[in-house]
Design a protein around this motif. Structure first.
Motif: not given
Lengths: 428, 428
Positions: A142-143, A145-149, B33, B142, B321
Motif C-alpha cells: 500500500k505504501s 503503490t498508493e502513498g508514494l505514487a 499510475r 494511509k 484513482r
C-alpha cells in the motif's frame, strides 16, 4: 445500509485462522471503518476435523477451494493455500473468472504468474490484492503503490525473510555455525516445509519481484533476480564483518540502472549502525527510495498469525470501502519488460581469502586486484596457527566485473588455499 | 480516456513548489499510475513576483485562495497556506462548499477544526485528505487508516517534530546547551516563524491529535493532550540519561486506557538501543501498535520540499484513482468523545535532583519515595565540588500520581536545592 461483504476463505492454517478471528472478534470495528458488515460464508482446508481453536461450524465447508472461490454467496475469495500452482492458482483463476475480488498472501504465485493473473483480474474488473504476500504485517504494498505514487522510485531495499534474518542474527549472538542454527530453526518450526524456499533466498526473491514490478512499472520478473541464499555464510564471515563494522543480511535490492533493472537477493554487508544492520530476529524491514520522498523505512513482523491476518484484512477493508486499483499499481497491459542488469552499479566489496603462508603471497593478491582496477580500502591479515593465512579485504567502490576479473586472475597466482568469499557491501 | 484532474494550489512555499515540480516533471508517471492526466489550473500565494525557480505563467494567478478553491476549472483544492484559521480555513471551507476535493498539509487546522471540516466534507461527499500534515513523507495516515484497518489500535508512539529531534540530538553530539542549539537552529531556518510551535511541542501535538482520532475512532481532541515542550531539557539530563542507557526524545504517545484516552507529548527517556533512541536529526518515526499486527514502525523525513510534496501527491493520486474514505477513517458523525486520561498507565520515571550536601539528605528522599509507593530501580549520586549533590534515580514502574505525591513530600524535607526534574521512561 450497505449489503454485507462475504468472504470465502481457502486455507485454514495460521493466517487463515487469524483472519477468522479478526472477522469474528472485531466485527463492530470493521463495520464502523468500512460501512459494511464483513462476514464469512464458506471455508476450505485440507482437513475438516482438525481443531483450530475457533468455531467454524457457522460457515459452509467446501472440500474444493474452487468451489469456495465461485460460490454465489462469496464476494471476496481469500486464498491462503500457498504454492506457485496447484489449487491456489486454479482457485484464484476460477474466482476471477466468476467475477470475485481476490485477496491472497501467495508470493510464489504472484512472482511467477502475477502478470497473467493481473491481466485476467483487470479484464474482469475485479481486485486482486496481496498486502500479506510481502513483509507480513508491514503495509509496504500500500505504501509503495498508493502513498508514494507521486515518486519516481529509485531503489527498494529489503530484509524480507524472517527465518534467514533469525538464522544470521542467532549465528552471531550464539557463535554457532550455519548448520547448527539451521537445525535449531528447523526444529522450532521456523522454516518452510521446503527450507530451501527460506535459506535459498527464493521466498524473499518472490517478494522482491513483486515490489520491483510496482516500483518500476515492469512485468514481474522473478527469473531476472540474481539469487544467492545464506547457506554459504560462515560464522567466520559474520565475525570478520562485525570486526570491520558490518552485519551480514540477506538483502534484496531492486534498482533501475542505465542498462536495465537490477534485482538482487543475496547476503550483503551493511553498516552495523544502520537500521538494517540493527534488525534482529524475524523482523522484516523495507526501505523505499523515491525522487521526492528520499527514503522511507518500514519495519515490522514479517510473519505470524496476527501480523499476516492484519495485512489480509487491510485488503479486505479496502475492497469493502470500494477501493479499486490496478494489481501492480498501473494497468498490467502497460507494464514493460525491463532489460536485466546484473550488479552493474559499483559498490565496495568484502573479500575473504585463505592464502598459502609463504613470502609474497599477499603481494600477488594485491597486484591482481590493482591490475583489475580494484583498489583496496582496508586489509587485515589475521594471526594463524596452520599453514594458511586468513586475509580480509574491503575494497573501494568498484564494479562486480572488476572483482570477478581479479578473482579469476587470483586462481593463477598459486597462493589461494581455497575459494575466496565475496560479499557486496550495500549502503543503506 | 478519463478527463484530466485539475489542481488549484494555494501557498507556494517549499511544499507548494515541490508539488508543482512533481506535476510538471513526472506527468507521464502520474498518468500511468492514476489513469488520468494531472494538471494545475490556478495558483495563489502572497507574493506574485517572487522567483520560485519553476515557471508558473501557464497557471491562472489568483490573489485570493478562496477564488482558487472555488474555480470551475479546479477539481482538487490543495491548501498549503498553513495556520489554524484565517485564509487556510476559509478557503478549505469554501472548497468543500463548492464540492471540491481538498488536499492539505495543515495539521494545526485539522487538530483544531478537524471535526467540523470532516462533517462538512462528508455531508458534501468530497474528500479531505492530509497525509502531508503528519510526519512529512511517511505514509502514516494511509498506513493507519487503510493498511492497518483490521486492527484494534492499542498505542501510537511518535517522534514527529524534526526540529525538536534535531535540537536534542545536536545538544548531545556537540555538548551544547539548549539555548545555544536553539539559536543555531533558528539561524539555520529550521524553526517555525513562531518557534514555540516547534519547541513547545505544539506542532507535534497537532499531529498526535490527528493520529489519535483515526486510531481510536474519537473526535480530534488537541486540548486533551498533556503537553510539555523541550525547553527545560538540559544538557545535564541528556548526559545523565545517556549514562544510564537512554536518550531523551520529544515523544508523542496516545493509548486507550480503562479510564479514557491518554494523549501525551513530552520529553521522555527511551532506551538508546531502540529504534526511537537511535533516531538522529530531523527524521521522524511513528510506531503503530495493533492487536493483530503487534508493532509497525515507519521512519522517514519529517519535512522538506520533496518528502512533503510526495505526501501531497499521494493524496492527489488517491483522489485521481477514485478512492473515497471518511476523513478520519470512519464517518465523522460516528466518532466518539473519549474521556481524557492523563498519564494513568504506570511507567518507570527518571528523577534528577540536587540535594543540599548534608548527612541524611539522601535517606530523606528515599524515605518519601518509599512512603509514596515509589520503588527505586537505580540510583546514582555524582561527585560534586559545590554544596549541592546531584542525584539521579530511575524508579521501578509506578504511577505518575505516586511520583507527584513523592515530589510534594520532598518539598517539606528541606534537602532539595532546586526543583527536581521528572521524565517518564517509555518502553518503545
Amino acid at each position: 445500509m450497505n449489503a454485507p461483504l462475504r468472504l470465502g476463505i481457502a486455507g485454514l492454517g495460521t493466517v487463515g485462522i487469524g483472519v477468522v478471528k479478526i472477522v469474528r472478534q472485531h466485527a463492530a470495528l470493521l463495520e464502523a471503518r468500512t460501512g459494511r458488515k464483513i462476514e464469512i460464508s464458506a471455508v476450505s482446508a485440507r482437513s475438516r476435523d482438525k481443531d483450530r481453536g475457533v468455531p467454524l461450524n457457522g460457515y459452509v465447508w467446501e472440500d474444493d477451494p474452487v468451489a469456495v472461490a465461485t460460490r454465489d454467496d462469496v464476494d471476496i475469495y481469500v486464498e491462503l493455500i500457498g504454492g506457485t500452482d496447484g489449487p491456489a492458482k486454479a482457485s484464484v483463476e476460477a474466482a476471477i473468472a466468476a467475477g470475485k475480488d481476490v485477496v491472497t498472501a501467495n508470493k510464489a504465485m504472484l512472482a511467477i504468474h502475477g502478470q497473467a493473473l493481473a491481466e485476467a483480474a483487470e479484464a474482469k474488473g475485479v481486485s486482486l490484492r496481496y498486502e500479506a504476500a510481502v513483509a507480513g504485517g508491514i503495509p509496504v504494498i500500500k505504501s509503495l503503490t498508493e502513498g508514494l505514487a507521486g515518486n519516481e522510485i529509485t531503489r527498494i531495499v529489503g530484509v524480507m525473510n524472517g527465518s534467514c534474518n533469525y538464522i544470521l542474527t542467532r549465528m552471531e549472538s550464539a557463535g554457532l555455525s550455519y548448520a547448527e542454527v539451521f537445525a535449531e530453526a528447523d526444529g522450532l518450526g521456523y522454516l518452510e516445509a521446503d527450507p530451501q524456499l527460506d535459506v535459498g533466498g527464493i521466498d524473499a526473491a518472490h517478494k522482491l519481484a513483486i515490489l520491483s514490478s510496482i516500483a518500476f512499472g515492469t512485468r514481474v520478473d522473478f527469473d531476472g533476480i540474481e539469487l544467492e541464499g545464506i547457506e554459504r555464510v560462515s560464522i567466520d564471515d559474520i565475525h570478520h564483518a562485525a570486526d570491520m563494522g558490518y552485519k551480514i543480511k540477506l538483502l534484496g535490492v531492486a534498482q533501475k540502472t542505465g542498462r536495465g533493472l537490477e534485482q538482487r537477493m543475496m547476503p550483503c554487508l551493511v553498516p552495523d549502525t544502520s537500521p538494517f544492520g540493527q534488525l534482529q530476529g524475524g523482523t522484516n524491514m523495507v526501505a523505499v527510495e523515491g525522487h521526492a520522498v528520499e527514503q522511507v523505512v518500514l519495519r515490522g513482523p514479517g510473519a505470524g498469525e496476527g501480523p499476516t491476518a492484519s495485512a489480509v484484512m487491510g485488503d479486505v477493508c479496502d475492497i469493502a470501502r470500494g477501493l479499486r486499483l490496478p494489481v501492480f499499481g498501473q494497468p498490467a497491459d502497460t507494464l514493460t519488460d525491463a532489460p536485466r542488469a546484473a550488479s552493474i552499479l559499483p559498490a565496495p566489496y568484502y573479500l575473504r581469502m585463505a592464502l598459502v603462508d609463504k613470502p609474497g603471497a599477499l603481494a600477488k593478491i594485491a597486484t591482481v586486484l590493482g591490475d583489475a582496477g580494484v583498489s583496496i580500502d582496508r586489509m587485515r591479515q589475521y594471526g594463524h596457527s596452520d599453514t594458511t593465512a586468513p586475509v580480509l579485504i574491503v575494497t573501494h567502490t568498484c564494479t562486480r566485473s572488476a572483482v570477478n576479473e581479479a578473482l579469476e586472475a587470483m586462481q593463477d597466482t598459486g597462493v589461494l588455499a581455497s575459494d575466496p568469499v565475496v560479499l557486496r557491501i550495500e549502503a543503506v
